[in-house]
Write an enzyme that holds these catalytic residues in place. Structure first.
Site, mmCIF file in Angstrom:
data_model
loop_
_atom_site.group_PDB
_atom_site.id
_atom_site.type_symbol
_atom_site.label_atom_id
_atom_site.label_comp_id
_atom_site.label_asym_id
_atom_site.label_seq_id
_atom_site.Cartn_x
_atom_site.Cartn_y
_atom_site.Cartn_z
ATOM 1 N N GLU A 30 0.831 -1.200 0.000
ATOM 2 C CA GLU A 30 0.000 0.000 0.000
ATOM 3 C C GLU A 30 0.870 1.256 0.000
ATOM 4 O O GLU A 30 1.942 1.289 0.598
ATOM 5 C CB GLU A 30 -0.942 0.004 1.211
ATOM 6 C CG GLU A 30 -2.019 -1.058 1.085
ATOM 7 C CD GLU A 30 -3.070 -0.973 2.175
ATOM 8 O OE1 GLU A 30 -4.212 -1.353 1.890
ATOM 9 O OE2 GLU A 30 -2.754 -0.524 3.296
ATOM 10 N N CYS B 52 3.658 8.670 1.147
ATOM 11 C CA CYS B 52 4.144 7.693 2.105
ATOM 12 C C CYS B 52 4.312 6.368 1.377
ATOM 13 O O CYS B 52 3.329 5.787 0.905
ATOM 14 C CB CYS B 52 3.147 7.559 3.255
ATOM 15 S SG CYS B 52 3.608 6.335 4.497
ATOM 16 N N CYS C 246 6.311 -6.920 7.462
ATOM 17 C CA CYS C 246 7.275 -6.333 8.388
ATOM 18 C C CYS C 246 7.713 -7.388 9.389
ATOM 19 O O CYS C 246 6.947 -8.301 9.714
ATOM 20 C CB CYS C 246 6.638 -5.148 9.121
ATOM 21 S SG CYS C 246 7.794 -4.166 10.103
ATOM 22 N N CYS D 55 0.914 -1.463 16.055
ATOM 23 C CA CYS D 55 0.939 -1.276 14.593
ATOM 24 C C CYS D 55 0.331 -2.478 13.887
ATOM 25 O O CYS D 55 0.795 -3.607 14.062
ATOM 26 C CB CYS D 55 2.380 -1.076 14.137
ATOM 27 S SG CYS D 55 2.566 -0.936 12.357
ATOM 28 N N GLY E 110 6.916 -1.863 6.368
ATOM 29 C CA GLY E 110 8.280 -2.344 6.460
ATOM 30 C C GLY E 110 9.219 -1.427 7.218
ATOM 31 O O GLY E 110 8.908 -0.265 7.504
ATOM 32 N N GLU E 111 10.372 -1.957 7.570
ATOM 33 C CA GLU E 111 11.465 -1.210 8.192
ATOM 34 C C GLU E 111 12.505 -0.921 7.113
ATOM 35 O O GLU E 111 13.219 -1.822 6.665
ATOM 36 C CB GLU E 111 12.081 -2.036 9.330
ATOM 37 C CG GLU E 111 13.431 -1.547 9.842
ATOM 38 C CD GLU E 111 13.450 -0.085 10.266
ATOM 39 O OE1 GLU E 111 14.182 0.694 9.621
ATOM 40 O OE2 GLU E 111 12.737 0.259 11.228
ATOM 41 N N SER F 50 11.965 6.876 8.129
ATOM 42 C CA SER F 50 11.551 6.590 9.497
ATOM 43 C C SER F 50 11.994 5.186 9.876
ATOM 44 O O SER F 50 11.728 4.222 9.155
ATOM 45 C CB SER F 50 10.025 6.692 9.622
ATOM 46 O OG SER F 50 9.607 6.324 10.930
ATOM 47 N N SER G 275 10.859 6.248 15.312
ATOM 48 C CA SER G 275 9.625 5.799 15.962
ATOM 49 C C SER G 275 9.956 5.471 17.417
ATOM 50 O O SER G 275 10.352 4.347 17.726
ATOM 51 C CB SER G 275 9.069 4.566 15.240
ATOM 52 O OG SER G 275 8.623 4.903 13.945
ATOM 53 N N LEU G 276 9.783 6.436 18.288
ATOM 54 C CA LEU G 276 10.222 6.293 19.678
ATOM 55 C C LEU G 276 9.125 5.685 20.553
ATOM 56 O O LEU G 276 9.263 4.584 21.068
ATOM 57 C CB LEU G 276 10.663 7.648 20.224
ATOM 58 C CG LEU G 276 11.316 7.636 21.604
ATOM 59 C CD1 LEU G 276 12.585 6.788 21.614
ATOM 60 C CD2 LEU G 276 11.618 9.061 22.068
ATOM 61 N N HIS G 277 8.052 6.439 20.795
ATOM 62 C CA HIS G 277 6.802 5.949 21.393
ATOM 63 C C HIS G 277 6.859 5.607 22.872
ATOM 64 O O HIS G 277 5.825 5.291 23.465
ATOM 65 C CB HIS G 277 6.246 4.755 20.612
ATOM 66 C CG HIS G 277 6.165 4.976 19.145
ATOM 67 N ND1 HIS G 277 5.499 6.068 18.595
ATOM 68 C CD2 HIS G 277 6.680 4.277 18.101
ATOM 69 C CE1 HIS G 277 5.605 6.013 17.271
ATOM 70 N NE2 HIS G 277 6.312 4.948 16.950
ATOM 71 N N ASN H 170 -4.340 5.624 15.915
ATOM 72 C CA ASN H 170 -5.395 5.284 14.966
ATOM 73 C C ASN H 170 -5.805 3.836 15.191
ATOM 74 O O ASN H 170 -5.037 2.918 14.899
ATOM 75 C CB ASN H 170 -4.897 5.481 13.535
ATOM 76 C CG ASN H 170 -4.586 6.931 13.247
ATOM 77 O OD1 ASN H 170 -5.435 7.793 13.398
ATOM 78 N ND2 ASN H 170 -3.351 7.212 12.856
#
Length: 411
Positions: free
Chosen positions: A121, A134, A141, A148, A206-207, A238, A260-262, A337
């Site tokens: 996507e 994006c 992943c 996620c 993906g990373e 990212s 991507s800390l979070h 989300n």
């Protein structure tokens, strides 16, 4: 609004015999174009000129076939068309959100070892003064971040460089972002800028640092000043924290960086972002402090998803400020989300505002990212193509099932 491009009944598909498609040069680099031209008999002394011609037609004008290349001889066009195409990935479905966000489910070409074509996507997010694309770097992943949805889809494979670039071509085709192209007449938001895609973020499926070489090659094509011409200052990679590759990416690719800390504690980040068990927060932030080119003009963006009762306390906000001390940074606060089956809820809006106030008072820009495309599951991290791995004992490759847009938290 959902446009289903592939509407052929599955029962009918079984009886349709399609010829094996020609290899596509869409998304190819200069080296691949040189090899293709050599294969059709172009003399060595003409190769550089011919590569430049194809490059301009493909990446400045966006032509979908060799026939449109009017300054290339008819004979050479015919020879190229016999062996190659400029076909893009197939658009399985296109969804347009009420806010103008567009999401494409793309079916890639089946590789020699795959029993079916995998799907990915790609999301386009327009604003009045910019348009952000994006893009994905992997099918699936490996990281299994618990907030996620993309992480619930197992890794199928890395994308090749041309498959990454081809997402840009598809998007520019669909929104009319080529010279003399016609923009879609659906009344949805498009930027007022001349270029409709001004920014690229590697925040899809993906990373990207686990597909380093292909992503790097793709971004070299995207930023080439004689082609797609997206400034490296407008390309952001990212990562969830592949520490050994961060400095290498900054030195070799020289794009902007997002983390991507979070979470502000290792025990919680181990749960939310399991790669933290291998590369804990202290190691990740050390890598950020030494990121090549880091300055106030080239700040690192730290992404922080707001999870109710999990990581959204004012104590967390204060700890975040202390963690990032001395790093030129911007902090993106991302309202969670939701997606089917998720164990988390989005923080209350009042709590997000209180959290942002703490960060702002410490001198960090901390915009709250407005959710975009939620109605079509295209919001931050809501990407999942449903491509699955099948057991090695039963496969000749990867299987991709009918792709239904799902959800996740990385875009």
């Amino acid at each position: 609004m959902v446009l289903v491009v592939d509407a052929l009944d599955p029962k009918d598909k079984a009886s349709v015999t399609r010829p094996e498609p020609l290899p596509s040069l869409a998304g190819a680099g200069r080296g691949e174009l040189c090899a293709a031209l050599t294969s059709v008999g172009v003399p060595d002394k003409q190769l550089r000129m011919r590569v430049n011609q194809l490059w301009s037609w493909m990446y400045v004008r966006g032509v979908p076939s060799f026939d449109a290349m009017t300054d290339v001889s008819k004979d050479l066009r015919a020879r190229l068309a016999e062996r190659y195409s400029l076909d893009r990935p197939e658009i399985v479905s296109e969804q347009v959100s009420q806010d103008g966000t567009r999401k494409w489910l793309l079916r890639l070409r089946r590789s020699g070892t795959e029993v079916a074509a995998p799907e990915i996507e790609t999301v386009y997010i327009p604003e009045s003064d910019r348009g952000t694309l994006c893009i994905s770097s992997q099918v699936g992943c490996t990281l299994t971040c618990t907030f996620c949805h993309t992480g619930t889809q197992r890794l199928v494979r890395n994308l090749s460089a041309d498959e990454i670039v081809a997402q840009i071509l598809v998007a520019r085709d669909r929104i009319g972002d080529w010279p003399d192209a016609v923009a879609p007449d659906d009344g949805r938001l498009l930027p007022s800028t001349e270029r409709k895609i001004t920014n690229i973020v590697l925040m899809g499926m993906g990373e990207p640092l686990y597909n380093f070489d292909n992503v790097k090659a793709a971004m070299a094509i995207a930023s080439d000043g004689e082609g797609l011409s997206v400034s490296k200052r407008r390309i952001t990679l990212s990562t969830s924290g592949v520490v050994p590759e961060i400095a290498r990416w900054g030195g070799e690719a020289q794009t902007m960086l997002a983390i991507s800390l979070h979470a502000v504690r290792d025990d919680l980040r181990n749960e939310l972002v399991p790669i933290n068990k291998k590369y804990p927060i202290s190691e990740l932030l050390d890598a950020c402090r030494s990121y090549p080119g880091l300055s106030n003009a080239r700040r690192i963006t730290f992404e922080y998803v707001m999870l109710k009762g999990v990581n959204d306390s004012l104590a967390d906000a204060k700890a975040l400020v202390q963690l990032l001390k001395g790093i030129p940074a911007k902090i993106n606060l991302i309202p969670f989300n939701p997606w089917p089956g998720s164990q988390y809820e989005c923080s209350d809006w009042e709590q997000i505002e209180r959290f942002a106030e703490v960060v702002n008072k410490a001198g960090y820009a901390s915009p709250v990212r407005t959710p975009r495309g939620r109605d079509i599951f295209a919001a931050c991290g809501q990407l999942k193509s449903e491509s699955l791995k099948i057991r090695a004992s039963a496969r000749g490759g990867s299987v991709a099932q009918s792709g239904t847009a799902g959800s996740g938290q990385g875009a």
